[in-house]
Design a protein around this motif. Structure first.
Motif, PDB file in Angstrom:
ATOM      1  N   LYS A  51      35.944  39.771  33.525  1.00 32.33           N
ATOM      2  CA  LYS A  51      35.455  41.092  33.905  1.00 32.33           C
ATOM      3  C   LYS A  51      36.636  42.042  34.017  1.00 32.33           C
ATOM      4  O   LYS A  51      37.640  41.729  34.657  1.00 32.33           O
ATOM      5  CB  LYS A  51      34.703  41.040  35.239  1.00 32.33           C
ATOM      6  CG  LYS A  51      34.164  42.406  35.665  1.00 32.33           C
ATOM      7  CD  LYS A  51      33.151  42.296  36.802  1.00 32.33           C
ATOM      8  CE  LYS A  51      33.768  42.011  38.138  1.00 32.33           C
ATOM      9  NZ  LYS A  51      32.783  42.073  39.228  1.00 32.33           N
ATOM     10  N   ILE A  53      37.270  45.983  35.195  1.00 33.01           N
ATOM     11  CA  ILE A  53      36.597  47.114  35.822  1.00 33.01           C
ATOM     12  C   ILE A  53      37.590  48.178  36.283  1.00 33.01           C
ATOM     13  O   ILE A  53      38.757  47.906  36.550  1.00 33.01           O
ATOM     14  CB  ILE A  53      35.734  46.690  37.028  1.00 33.01           C
ATOM     15  CG1 ILE A  53      36.571  45.998  38.112  1.00 33.01           C
ATOM     16  CG2 ILE A  53      34.585  45.817  36.596  1.00 33.01           C
ATOM     17  CD1 ILE A  53      35.790  45.701  39.381  1.00 33.01           C
ATOM     18  N   THR A  64      33.065  51.045  37.064  1.00 32.86           N
ATOM     19  CA  THR A  64      32.660  50.972  35.666  1.00 32.86           C
ATOM     20  C   THR A  64      33.402  49.810  35.028  1.00 32.86           C
ATOM     21  O   THR A  64      34.491  49.432  35.476  1.00 32.86           O
ATOM     22  CB  THR A  64      32.992  52.263  34.890  1.00 32.86           C
ATOM     23  OG1 THR A  64      34.412  52.493  34.942  1.00 32.86           O
ATOM     24  CG2 THR A  64      32.275  53.470  35.494  1.00 32.86           C
ATOM     25  N   GLY A  65      32.808  49.220  34.011  1.00 31.71           N
ATOM     26  CA  GLY A  65      33.502  48.121  33.355  1.00 31.71           C
ATOM     27  C   GLY A  65      32.566  47.232  32.562  1.00 31.71           C
ATOM     28  O   GLY A  65      31.383  47.537  32.370  1.00 31.71           O
ATOM     29  N   THR A  66      33.110  46.112  32.094  1.00 31.42           N
ATOM     30  CA  THR A  66      32.391  45.192  31.221  1.00 31.42           C
ATOM     31  C   THR A  66      32.675  43.749  31.631  1.00 31.42           C
ATOM     32  O   THR A  66      33.781  43.422  32.049  1.00 31.42           O
ATOM     33  CB  THR A  66      32.813  45.389  29.753  1.00 31.42           C
ATOM     34  OG1 THR A  66      32.578  46.743  29.376  1.00 31.42           O
ATOM     35  CG2 THR A  66      32.034  44.478  28.825  1.00 31.42           C
ATOM     36  N   VAL A  68      32.379  39.877  29.973  1.00 31.13           N
ATOM     37  CA  VAL A  68      32.175  39.079  28.766  1.00 31.13           C
ATOM     38  C   VAL A  68      32.065  37.613  29.168  1.00 31.13           C
ATOM     39  O   VAL A  68      32.944  37.082  29.854  1.00 31.13           O
ATOM     40  CB  VAL A  68      33.328  39.266  27.758  1.00 31.13           C
ATOM     41  CG1 VAL A  68      33.123  38.354  26.534  1.00 31.13           C
ATOM     42  CG2 VAL A  68      33.431  40.718  27.323  1.00 31.13           C
ATOM     43  N   ALA A  77      28.081  40.057  26.238  1.00 34.22           N
ATOM     44  CA  ALA A  77      28.753  41.106  26.998  1.00 34.22           C
ATOM     45  C   ALA A  77      27.727  41.974  27.690  1.00 34.22           C
ATOM     46  O   ALA A  77      26.628  42.207  27.169  1.00 34.22           O
ATOM     47  CB  ALA A  77      29.614  41.966  26.072  1.00 34.22           C
ATOM     48  N   THR A  78      28.067  42.466  28.886  1.00 33.46           N
ATOM     49  CA  THR A  78      27.129  43.286  29.645  1.00 33.46           C
ATOM     50  C   THR A  78      27.877  44.269  30.532  1.00 33.46           C
ATOM     51  O   THR A  78      29.067  44.092  30.821  1.00 33.46           O
ATOM     52  CB  THR A  78      26.187  42.410  30.498  1.00 33.46           C
ATOM     53  OG1 THR A  78      25.151  43.220  31.062  1.00 33.46           O
ATOM     54  CG2 THR A  78      26.947  41.714  31.627  1.00 33.46           C
ATOM     55  N   ASP A  79      27.177  45.276  30.969  1.00 38.26           N
ATOM     56  CA  ASP A  79      27.706  46.278  31.890  1.00 38.26           C
ATOM     57  C   ASP A  79      28.081  45.606  33.210  1.00 38.26           C
ATOM     58  O   ASP A  79      27.276  44.872  33.799  1.00 38.26           O
ATOM     59  CB  ASP A  79      26.630  47.344  32.115  1.00 38.26           C
ATOM     60  CG  ASP A  79      27.095  48.512  32.964  1.00 38.26           C
ATOM     61  OD1 ASP A  79      28.201  48.445  33.541  1.00 38.26           O
ATOM     62  OD2 ASP A  79      26.347  49.500  33.056  1.00 38.26           O
ATOM     63  N   ALA A  80      29.278  45.860  33.684  1.00 31.92           N
ATOM     64  CA  ALA A  80      29.745  45.222  34.911  1.00 31.92           C
ATOM     65  C   ALA A  80      29.080  45.765  36.164  1.00 31.92           C
ATOM     66  O   ALA A  80      29.059  45.091  37.192  1.00 31.92           O
ATOM     67  CB  ALA A  80      31.260  45.388  35.043  1.00 31.92           C
ATOM     68  N   ASP A 277      30.720  36.219  39.051  1.00 33.86           N
ATOM     69  CA  ASP A 277      30.429  36.865  37.774  1.00 33.86           C
ATOM     70  C   ASP A 277      29.978  35.837  36.747  1.00 33.86           C
ATOM     71  O   ASP A 277      29.027  36.068  35.996  1.00 33.86           O
ATOM     72  CB  ASP A 277      31.670  37.604  37.269  1.00 33.86           C
ATOM     73  CG  ASP A 277      32.164  38.647  38.244  1.00 33.86           C
ATOM     74  OD1 ASP A 277      31.379  39.512  38.653  1.00 33.86           O
ATOM     75  OD2 ASP A 277      33.364  38.588  38.608  1.00 33.86           O
TER      76      ASP A 277
END
Length: 285
Positions: A51, A53, A64-66, A68, A77-80, A277
Motif C-alpha cells: 500500500k 498512501i 489517498t493511495g493504492t 496492490v 489493485a484497489t483504492d486505498a 491490508d
C-alpha cells in the motif's frame, strides 16, 4: 464486503502474524509521515500486499493511495481509501470482541472523520449498540455522521456531546479516531470498567489517550510492539516516562491465542500494520 467478513479476515491474519506466517518489514514513512509505504508477504500463500498512501490532515479526503495485492495467479489493485477505513474498523472489531464486556452496548466515538463510520460499524458488529454518542470539534460533522448511520442502526439511540469528557463518561466502549496531539479526555471521566480503542495517532507527536489510562489499565494491547514504539505517541511517551512497562504490552495476535482478563479498563492502540491490508485485499481479489 461486509464488516463481519472483514473482522473475521483480520482476526485470522493476526493469528497468522503471531504464528510467524508473514514477512512484515517496518512501515516506510517519508516527509514527516505524509507519505507511507506498507508491504507484507504471506509465506503460506506466496501472496503480497503493498500500500502506498498520501496523508494530508487538512485535505478531504485525508488519505489517498493504492493497494496492490499480488498472488501466484495474478494481481489486484484497489483504492486505498475504502480499504483502509474497512481494515481499520475491522481490527477495532477484533479488539473490541476480545476485550469489551459481552453486554457492552454504549459506544462513545471521538472524531467524525473518514474513519468514523467504520469504527461504529465494527463495534456494532461484535457488540450490538443501544446507544451511540459522538463528539467532534466541528459539531456539524458529528451530526452528519449520525444522520448517515440512522438507517443502518435504527434501534440505536444517537446523540452528540458538547465535549469529549461528556461523551465518554457512561460509555462501555470508547473509540478515538482523531489527529490530536494532546489527550482527548481525562482518565477519571471513564467508567471503572470500559474498553478504549485508539486508532487516530500514527506519529510520535500525536496522542489521543491520557497517560494515566495507560498506567492503570488492566491490559494494553497493540497491533505490533515494534510499530507502536516507533509511531504511537501515547505509547512512546508512557514507556519513556516509566508509567508503562515495555514488557507489559501485549500484541493482538498473542492476545487472541491467550485472551487476557477483562478487568478494569482495557486499551487497544493501533497504528495499522500491513497484515490488515493483506487480509481485506485478499477477500476483495
Amino acid at each position: 464486503m461486509t464488516m463481519p467478513a472483514a473482522i473475521d479476515a483480520v482476526r485470522e491474519a493476526f493469528v497468522g502474524l503471531a504464528a510467524e506466517e508473514f514477512d512484515l518489514p517496518p512501515r516506510q514513512a517519508f516527509s514527516d509521515s505524509r507519505s507511507l509505504v506498507m508491504a507484507v508477504h504471506h509465506r503460506p500463500t506466496s501472496s503480497t500486499a503493498v500500500k502506498v498512501i498520501s496523508v494530508e490532515v487538512e485535505r478531504d479526503p485525508v488519505i489517498t493511495g493504492t493497494v496492490v495485492y499480488s498472488h501466484p495467479d495474478g494481481q489486484f489493485a484497489t483504492d486505498a481509501v475504502p480499504l483502509t477505513t474497512l481494515r481499520t474498523g475491522a481490527v477495532v472489531g477484533v479488539a473490541t470482541d476480545l476485550l469489551a464486556d459481552e453486554d457492552a452496548s454504549h459506544l462513545a466515538l471521538l472524531g467524525a472523520g473518514a474513519q468514523a463510520a467504520d469504527q461504529v460499524r465494527a463495534v456494532h458488529a461484535v457488540r450490538p449498540l443501544k446507544k451511540l454518542v459522538v463528539f467532534n470539534r466541528n459539531a456539524k460533522k458529528a451530526e452528519a455522521l449520525l444522520e448517515g448511520l440512522r438507517d443502518e442502526l435504527p434501534d440505536t439511540v444517537m446523540d452528540t456531546a458538547a465535549n469529549a469528557d461528556e461523551a465518554v463518561e457512561n460509555a462501555d466502549v470508547v473509540c478515538c479516531a482523531t489527529a490530536s496531539t494532546v489527550p482527548l479526555f481525562r482518565c477519571d471521566s471513564l467508567k471503572e470498567r470500559v474498553h478504549v480503542n485508539a486508532i487516530g495517532s500514527y506519529r510520535p507527536v500525536m496522542r489521543e489517550l491520557p497517560e494515566e489510562l495507560l498506567a492503570t489499565a488492566g491490559v494494553v494491547v497493540v497491533d505490533q510492539v515494534e510499530a507502536a514504539l516507533s509511531e504511537a505517541g501515547e505509547i512512546i511517551r508512557a514507556v519513556q516516562s516509566g508509567v508503562l512497562r515495555l514488557e507489559s504490552l501485549v500484541e493482538l495476535g498473542a492476545a487472541l491465542g491467550n485472551p487476557p482478563l477483562r478487568e478494569g479498563r482495557t486499551v487497544f492502540k493501533s497504528v495499522g500494520v500491513a497484515v490488515q491490508d493483506w487480509a481485506v485485499a485478499r477477500l476483495m481479489a
